[in-house]
Design a protein around this motif. Structure first.
Motif, PDB file in Angstrom:
ATOM      1  N   TRP A 126      -0.327  34.862  13.746  1.00  0.00           N
ATOM      2  CA  TRP A 126       0.929  34.949  14.477  1.00  0.00           C
ATOM      3  C   TRP A 126       1.479  33.550  14.748  1.00  0.00           C
ATOM      4  O   TRP A 126       0.715  32.616  15.006  1.00  0.00           O
ATOM      5  CB  TRP A 126       0.736  35.636  15.827  1.00  0.00           C
ATOM      6  CG  TRP A 126       0.455  37.109  15.768  1.00  0.00           C
ATOM      7  CD1 TRP A 126      -0.522  37.746  15.041  1.00  0.00           C
ATOM      8  CD2 TRP A 126       1.135  38.133  16.486  1.00  0.00           C
ATOM      9  NE1 TRP A 126      -0.489  39.083  15.269  1.00  0.00           N
ATOM     10  CE2 TRP A 126       0.516  39.371  16.151  1.00  0.00           C
ATOM     11  CE3 TRP A 126       2.199  38.140  17.386  1.00  0.00           C
ATOM     12  CZ2 TRP A 126       0.927  40.580  16.691  1.00  0.00           C
ATOM     13  CZ3 TRP A 126       2.617  39.348  17.930  1.00  0.00           C
ATOM     14  CH2 TRP A 126       1.989  40.553  17.575  1.00  0.00           C
ATOM     15  N   ARG A 127       2.787  33.404  14.688  1.00  0.00           N
ATOM     16  CA  ARG A 127       3.482  32.223  15.198  1.00  0.00           C
ATOM     17  C   ARG A 127       4.448  32.701  16.271  1.00  0.00           C
ATOM     18  O   ARG A 127       5.319  33.533  16.017  1.00  0.00           O
ATOM     19  CB  ARG A 127       4.218  31.497  14.075  1.00  0.00           C
ATOM     20  CG  ARG A 127       5.320  30.516  14.514  1.00  0.00           C
ATOM     21  CD  ARG A 127       4.834  29.374  15.404  1.00  0.00           C
ATOM     22  NE  ARG A 127       3.938  28.457  14.755  1.00  0.00           N
ATOM     23  CZ  ARG A 127       4.327  27.331  14.149  1.00  0.00           C
ATOM     24  NH1 ARG A 127       5.617  27.029  14.092  1.00  0.00           N
ATOM     25  NH2 ARG A 127       3.429  26.530  13.608  1.00  0.00           N
TER      26      ARG A 127
ATOM     27  N   ARG B 157       2.441  36.124   9.995  1.00  0.00           N
ATOM     28  CA  ARG B 157       2.446  35.477   8.684  1.00  0.00           C
ATOM     29  C   ARG B 157       1.294  36.047   7.866  1.00  0.00           C
ATOM     30  O   ARG B 157       0.150  36.070   8.341  1.00  0.00           O
ATOM     31  CB  ARG B 157       2.302  33.961   8.846  1.00  0.00           C
ATOM     32  CG  ARG B 157       3.365  33.348   9.741  1.00  0.00           C
ATOM     33  CD  ARG B 157       3.207  31.860   9.912  1.00  0.00           C
ATOM     34  NE  ARG B 157       1.975  31.509  10.592  1.00  0.00           N
ATOM     35  CZ  ARG B 157       1.696  30.289  11.044  1.00  0.00           C
ATOM     36  NH1 ARG B 157       2.573  29.308  10.887  1.00  0.00           N
ATOM     37  NH2 ARG B 157       0.548  30.031  11.655  1.00  0.00           N
TER      38      ARG B 157
ATOM     39  N   ASN C 177       0.246  29.463   6.589  1.00  0.00           N
ATOM     40  CA  ASN C 177       1.495  28.778   6.917  1.00  0.00           C
ATOM     41  C   ASN C 177       2.603  29.162   5.941  1.00  0.00           C
ATOM     42  O   ASN C 177       2.362  29.323   4.740  1.00  0.00           O
ATOM     43  CB  ASN C 177       1.304  27.258   6.882  1.00  0.00           C
ATOM     44  CG  ASN C 177       0.333  26.789   7.947  1.00  0.00           C
ATOM     45  OD1 ASN C 177      -0.867  26.984   7.825  1.00  0.00           O
ATOM     46  ND2 ASN C 177       0.860  26.179   8.994  1.00  0.00           N
TER      47      ASN C 177
ATOM     48  N   GLY D 120       5.657  25.749  19.026  1.00  0.00           N
ATOM     49  CA  GLY D 120       5.278  26.819  18.116  1.00  0.00           C
ATOM     50  C   GLY D 120       3.781  27.014  18.229  1.00  0.00           C
ATOM     51  O   GLY D 120       3.016  26.091  17.968  1.00  0.00           O
TER      52      GLY D 120
ATOM     53  N   ASP E 106       0.277  28.957  17.279  1.00  0.00           N
ATOM     54  CA  ASP E 106      -0.388  29.757  16.258  1.00  0.00           C
ATOM     55  C   ASP E 106      -1.564  30.491  16.881  1.00  0.00           C
ATOM     56  O   ASP E 106      -2.416  29.874  17.544  1.00  0.00           O
ATOM     57  CB  ASP E 106      -0.882  28.867  15.115  1.00  0.00           C
ATOM     58  CG  ASP E 106       0.260  28.205  14.363  1.00  0.00           C
ATOM     59  OD1 ASP E 106       1.402  28.696  14.468  1.00  0.00           O
ATOM     60  OD2 ASP E 106       0.019  27.193  13.685  1.00  0.00           O
TER      61      ASP E 106
ATOM     62  N   ASN F 148       2.045  23.421  18.461  1.00  0.00           N
ATOM     63  CA  ASN F 148       2.857  22.415  17.760  1.00  0.00           C
ATOM     64  C   ASN F 148       4.032  22.001  18.634  1.00  0.00           C
ATOM     65  O   ASN F 148       4.860  22.841  19.000  1.00  0.00           O
ATOM     66  CB  ASN F 148       3.365  22.996  16.439  1.00  0.00           C
ATOM     67  CG  ASN F 148       2.232  23.498  15.563  1.00  0.00           C
ATOM     68  OD1 ASN F 148       1.614  22.733  14.845  1.00  0.00           O
ATOM     69  ND2 ASN F 148       1.938  24.795  15.639  1.00  0.00           N
TER      70      ASN F 148
ATOM     71  N   PRO G  77       7.719  21.707  16.178  1.00  0.00           N
ATOM     72  CA  PRO G  77       7.635  22.717  15.124  1.00  0.00           C
ATOM     73  C   PRO G  77       8.947  22.908  14.377  1.00  0.00           C
ATOM     74  O   PRO G  77      10.033  22.737  14.929  1.00  0.00           O
ATOM     75  CB  PRO G  77       7.281  23.989  15.905  1.00  0.00           C
ATOM     76  CG  PRO G  77       7.948  23.785  17.230  1.00  0.00           C
ATOM     77  CD  PRO G  77       7.805  22.315  17.515  1.00  0.00           C
TER      78      PRO G  77
ATOM     79  N   TRP H  35      11.464  25.657  12.515  1.00  0.00           N
ATOM     80  CA  TRP H  35      11.759  27.054  12.865  1.00  0.00           C
ATOM     81  C   TRP H  35      12.652  27.755  11.837  1.00  0.00           C
ATOM     82  O   TRP H  35      13.105  28.863  12.055  1.00  0.00           O
ATOM     83  CB  TRP H  35      12.404  27.141  14.250  1.00  0.00           C
ATOM     84  CG  TRP H  35      13.747  26.479  14.359  1.00  0.00           C
ATOM     85  CD1 TRP H  35      14.976  27.032  14.105  1.00  0.00           C
ATOM     86  CD2 TRP H  35      14.019  25.130  14.787  1.00  0.00           C
ATOM     87  NE1 TRP H  35      15.978  26.122  14.318  1.00  0.00           N
ATOM     88  CE2 TRP H  35      15.422  24.946  14.743  1.00  0.00           C
ATOM     89  CE3 TRP H  35      13.216  24.065  15.195  1.00  0.00           C
ATOM     90  CZ2 TRP H  35      16.029  23.746  15.094  1.00  0.00           C
ATOM     91  CZ3 TRP H  35      13.821  22.875  15.538  1.00  0.00           C
ATOM     92  CH2 TRP H  35      15.207  22.725  15.490  1.00  0.00           C
TER      93      TRP H  35
END
Length: 311
Positions: free
Chosen positions: A204-205, A219, A227, A260, A262, A277, A280, A282
């Motif tokens: 997940w992000r 993702r 990524n 961001g 993760d 992050n 990040p 986007w």
């Protein structure tokens, strides 16, 4: 600059925001438009061109294009790579802006904490949030001993890195690379076996702005590195629930205005925070969720300036 009794003041230009970046890319252009829609002007600068001018300017900083004045706020999009001395000076400018009362988003403290993955992991754990077991040392023999006794795989990450670059999955008892290949520091994190769907790896992000989750995606990839820049595909994810709550808490733990985050959903249930992050991208998230991420950041920035900078 404003004069009071013949003395220059350090009052900020109330309607001006500086974006620190190295390229007028899609992110910069999108953010510029979002800030301008809030009624503010934007000046794009590189931190490489900034510095200190103590005894020369009213505030002691060199900020091209500002004629000795200060901006109302600064948004940090990118800090270029450089020597230790160059990075220290650029972060010093950001520290100084904060000391002068300029709203910096994200400020140097949050950036330092997130760029250094070891400090990120430490702060997340200190906040009582779930994160993988992590070991960081310079001693290759000691770190090899950890690998040799590990019950499962580990992930070797660059201490400074982003976009999934340089990640390496290390099996138990597999030889570690030479110290010169990892900048002299080994950052080892326990590999977390996440929940899969249709045989694909996923994580997940969650994008957090101003203490709330504004966008989220899952993702998915055939590879364990998920990524978007490494070829993973994204799909919208819920903005409520455990993942969002943990992302908000992790962002607060590092002291960031926006981040961001993760996370991975473990096969047995529950989420684990992998990274935070502070600068990040986007674009992939916005394409996946159709959320106007830049608008959310611009709105938060303005809310931090009221009522002083925005009428």
């Amino acid at each position: 600059m404003r004069m009071v009794g013949g003395t220059p003041t350090r009052d900020p230009v109330r309607d001006l925001v500086v974006i620190f970046t190295e390229d007028a890319d899609w992110h910069t252009r999108t953010l510029c438009r979002a800030i301008e829609r809030q009624g503010l002007r934007v000046l794009v600068l590189s931190l490489n061109d900034c510095g200190f001018a103590i005894g020369e300017t009213p505030h002691g900083l060199l900020l091209p294009g500002l004629d000795g004045q200060l901006p109302a706020a600064a948004f940090v999009r990118v800090i270029a790579k450089g020597t230790t001395e160059q990075i220290t000076m650029r972060l010093g400018v950001l520290h100084a802006l904060r000391e002068l009362g300029v709203k910096v988003m994200n400020d140097a403290r949050a950036i330092e904490r997130c760029v250094d993955k070891s400090m990120t992991s430490f702060l997340i754990a200190q906040a009582g949030l779930p994160t993988p077991r992590t070991f960081v040392r310079e001693d290759p023999a000691a770190m090899q001993a950890l690998i040799d006794s590990a019950p499962g795989d580990s992930v070797l990450k660059p201490l400074f890195g982003a976009q999934g670059k340089g990640l390496r999955r290390i099996a138990a008892r597999e030889p570690l690379p030479e110290a010169t290949k990892v900048g002299g520091v080994y950052y080892l994190q326990e590999f977390v076996e996440g929940r899969r769907r249709d045989g694909l790896f996923q994580d997940w992000r969650v994008f957090v702005v101003g203490g709330r989750a504004v966008a989220a995606m899952m993702r998915r990839s055939e590879r364990w590195i998920t990524n978007i820049h490494q070829g993973a595909a994204g799909e919208p994810a819920p903005l409520d629930g455990a993942a969002a709550e943990l992302a908000i808490a992790a962002t607060a733990a590092v002291g960031a205005d926006y981040a961001g985050v993760d996370l991975i959903e473990e096969a047995g249930g529950g989420f684990t925070i992998l990274e935070v992050n502070s600068m990040p991208a986007w674009k992939g998230l916005q394409k996946t969720t159709e959320t106007d991420v830049a608008a959310a950041m611009a709105h938060h920035l303005v809310s931090c300036l009221q009522p002083a900078a925005v009428g």
